[in-house]
Motif scaffolding. Structure first.
Motif, PDB file in Angstrom:
ATOM      1  N   UNK A  79       0.892  -1.301   0.044  1.00 42.67           N
ATOM      2  CA  UNK A  79      -0.076  -0.017   0.004  1.00 42.67           C
ATOM      3  C   UNK A  79       0.866   1.395   0.077  1.00 42.67           C
ATOM      4  N   UNK A  80       1.884   1.365   0.853  1.00 41.90           N
ATOM      5  CA  UNK A  80       2.655   2.546   0.867  1.00 41.90           C
ATOM      6  C   UNK A  80       3.509   2.506  -0.204  1.00 41.90           C
ATOM      7  N   UNK A  97      -9.458   3.293   0.667  1.00 42.49           N
ATOM      8  CA  UNK A  97     -10.689   2.937   1.192  1.00 42.49           C
ATOM      9  C   UNK A  97     -10.797   1.929   1.600  1.00 42.49           C
ATOM     10  N   UNK A  98     -11.057   1.696   2.989  1.00 42.60           N
ATOM     11  CA  UNK A  98     -11.062   0.521   3.962  1.00 42.60           C
ATOM     12  C   UNK A  98     -11.984  -0.714   3.625  1.00 42.60           C
ATOM     13  N   UNK A  99     -11.834  -1.648   3.521  1.00 38.73           N
ATOM     14  CA  UNK A  99     -12.493  -2.849   2.957  1.00 38.73           C
ATOM     15  C   UNK A  99     -12.290  -4.082   4.100  1.00 38.73           C
ATOM     16  N   UNK A 100     -13.136  -4.834   4.258  1.00 37.26           N
ATOM     17  CA  UNK A 100     -12.988  -5.896   5.490  1.00 37.26           C
ATOM     18  C   UNK A 100     -12.100  -7.103   4.733  1.00 37.26           C
ATOM     19  N   UNK A 101     -11.377  -7.702   5.610  1.00 33.62           N
ATOM     20  CA  UNK A 101     -10.589  -8.751   5.225  1.00 33.62           C
ATOM     21  C   UNK A 101     -10.277  -9.812   6.205  1.00 33.62           C
ATOM     22  N   UNK A 102     -10.495 -10.948   5.739  1.00 26.51           N
ATOM     23  CA  UNK A 102     -10.296 -12.070   6.899  1.00 26.51           C
ATOM     24  C   UNK A 102      -8.722 -12.135   7.203  1.00 26.51           C
ATOM     25  N   UNK A 268     -10.225  -7.979   9.774  1.00 23.26           N
ATOM     26  CA  UNK A 268      -9.639  -6.773   9.920  1.00 23.26           C
ATOM     27  C   UNK A 268     -10.083  -5.992   8.633  1.00 23.26           C
ATOM     28  N   UNK A 269      -9.388  -4.779   8.629  1.00 25.83           N
ATOM     29  CA  UNK A 269      -9.533  -3.859   7.261  1.00 25.83           C
ATOM     30  C   UNK A 269      -8.370  -3.892   6.564  1.00 25.83           C
ATOM     31  N   UNK A 270      -8.517  -3.796   5.378  1.00 28.53           N
ATOM     32  CA  UNK A 270      -7.198  -3.588   4.439  1.00 28.53           C
ATOM     33  C   UNK A 270      -7.740  -2.438   3.514  1.00 28.53           C
ATOM     34  N   UNK A 271      -6.968  -1.476   3.058  1.00 26.72           N
ATOM     35  CA  UNK A 271      -7.353  -0.498   2.265  1.00 26.72           C
ATOM     36  C   UNK A 271      -7.307  -0.660   0.661  1.00 26.72           C
ATOM     37  N   UNK A 333      -6.742  -0.180  -6.745  1.00 28.55           N
ATOM     38  CA  UNK A 333      -5.810  -1.279  -6.566  1.00 28.55           C
ATOM     39  C   UNK A 333      -6.797  -1.629  -5.523  1.00 28.55           C
ATOM     40  N   UNK A 334      -7.193  -2.992  -5.632  1.00 35.49           N
ATOM     41  CA  UNK A 334      -8.061  -3.759  -4.871  1.00 35.49           C
ATOM     42  C   UNK A 334      -7.461  -4.375  -3.724  1.00 35.49           C
TER      43      UNK A 334
END
Length: 467
Positions: A79-80, A97-102, A268-271, A333-334
């Motif tokens: 991401x960085x 844009x934060x998205x849920x991630x297992x 958790x969340x990942x952007x 970038x998903x």
């Protein structure tokens, strides 16, 4: 459509056909007058093939960061990196844009097999993504081979109870489009952990979905049904091991011993990373998409580091050539594409909530091989418009506009009636490395990667100037 024929009286024919035909008004098309598209395509190609940085960027992402699995430090490093890279080419609008991630941890895993009079033999394996483990304890059972749904249906109740089901189902080599072959095999009920669990079996082993004839296991995502009373462990093995195991099973009893410490630890969340060049004419959006995450054991070069690098290259080229884009050109970038798909769902929800007008969405997730065309998932009218541009693309080896499937990361946008397209490439080598530790930077050819970026930039240019 039914044809309607009108018969005119003969005495009118002289009058009617003696009249002058009305003059057609010239079609107003400012873009045709303003642009010589052959010249514009050449400018784009020359810039990318001479000054393109996609290959170097791919090297940084894969070799500098390595695996970037969801909910791991590697993903956040990616991401960085993406944010810094986008800033370095002059992009000012960048956001997360934060998205849920297992949170799923593979842990230790091993598979051994033995015949009645043999010794335990280690077999290379990979757990399905998000699979249940064995709690670090040995799970032992007799292996039963099932290679067709008719065989599965013929099993009586209890025949598979406490057995370990093995499915040696290859991708069909007769299907020339390897994407089609992969999807047909992947959709088989035989490789569904939920289907197999309902038979009473306690684990599932499958032949890796690959075109390679080696012993490298390839990962797959597991989908458990909400009503599953038991979630069994699922794993894949390499092609050679699969064929050897089938031969053994045809002549004798084989037992497997499986040990997996894989476990899920909530969410958790990942952007998602979003960047754009704002439109000079309006705020309508043309979006390009690629997945940023990879599997936890490999570099993720062809899947989908190449797509990330190509999307950055499209923006860089627009900037370098000083193209005045009418609409906003956006890259997404998903996150969490490999083991959940929450990133793409989050972006689609964002577009719907904001009621953003998207005129086109283009995805790239096929490995950076030589480009051949674009798969067009859109209305017939829109398809016809793109067909009319074929002659501009032909000099660059782009000729295939007949396919109609869009890739998974942009597919949720179809529900919003957004025209979708996917870069089509020569995929004959893609599934040799897909979802395996062999998916590394050295498998990517620089020229092929750049040619894909050329085609993508040319398509975005045409959409921007004509839609």
């Amino acid at each position: 459509m039914k044809k309607i024929f009108i018969i005119l009286p003969l005495f009118l024919s002289g009058f009617l056909f003696s009249q002058k035909k009305p003059q057609k008004k010239p079609v107003k098309n400012a873009t045709v007058a303003k642009f010589n598209y052959h010249d514009e395509f050449r400018k784009i190609s020359d810039e990318v093939m001479t000054n393109g940085t996609a290959y170097e960027n791919l090297g940084e992402l894969t070799k500098g960061i390595g695996p970037r699995f969801s909910a791991t430090p590697g993903y956040m490093k990616a991401v960085e990196w993406a944010e810094k890279k986008l800033k370095s080419i002059g992009i000012e609008m960048i956001w997360r844009m934060e998205a849920k991630a297992p949170v799923w941890i593979r842990g230790r895993e091993s598979l051994q097999i033995k015949t009645v009079n043999g010794d335990w033999k280690n077999i290379r394996m990979l757990s399905f993504g998000n699979s249940e483990g064995t709690g670090g304890k040995d799970l032992t059972g007799e292996i039963v081979l099932i290679n067709s749904t008719s065989e599965l249906n013929a099993m009586s109740v209890g025949q598979l109870k406490d057995k370990i089901v093995f499915v040696n189902l290859p991708m069909d080599p007769k299907i020339i489009n390897t994407n089609d072959s992969y999807l047909i095999t992947a959709k088989s009920k035989l490789i569904s952990a939920s289907v197999i669990a309902k038979t009473g079996a306690k684990a599932l082993i499958i032949r890796s979905l690959t075109t390679a004839m080696d012993d490298t296991p390839h990962a797959k995502m597991v989908y458990y049904e909400p009503d599953d009373k038991i979630r069994i462990p699922a794993l894949s093995i390499g092609v050679r091991s699969a064929d050897e195991l089938e031969k053994l099973l045809k002549s004798q009893k084989v037992t497997a011993k499986l040990n997996m410490t894989a476990q899920a630890k909530g969410d958790t969340t990942n952007p998602n990373i979003i960047a754009e060049i704002q439109g000079k004419k309006d705020s309508k959006v043309i979006v390009l998409g690629a997945q940023l995450d990879s599997w936890d054991f490999g570099e993720g070069a062809i899947d989908d580091g190449t797509g990330v690098a190509q999307c950055i290259e499209v923006l860089r080229t627009f900037k370098a050539l000083g193209i005045e884009n009418n609409h906003t050109i956006r890259v997404v970038f998903y996150a969490n594409s490999e083991n959940g798909g929450q990133g793409r769902e989050m972006y689609a929800a964002y577009v719907k909530k904001r009621e953003e007008k998207h005129v086109f969405a283009l995805g790239t997730d096929a490995g950076g091989y030589s480009p051949r065309g674009f798969s067009l998932d859109m209305s017939p009218q829109r398809r016809r418009q793109i067909f009319e541009w074929k002659n501009y693309f032909l000099p660059y080896g782009i000729y295939d506009f007949d396919q109609t499937e869009a890739i998974q990361d942009i597919s949720p946008l179809k529900k919003l009636d957004i025209p979708l397209a996917e870069l089509v490439v020569d995929t004959q080598r893609y599934f040799d490395y897909h979802h395996s530790e062999q998916d590394t930077f050295d498998k990517v050819n620089k020229r092929e990667l750049l040619l894909g970026a050329v085609a993508m930039t040319q398509m975005i240019f045409m959409i921007d100037k004509n839609w």
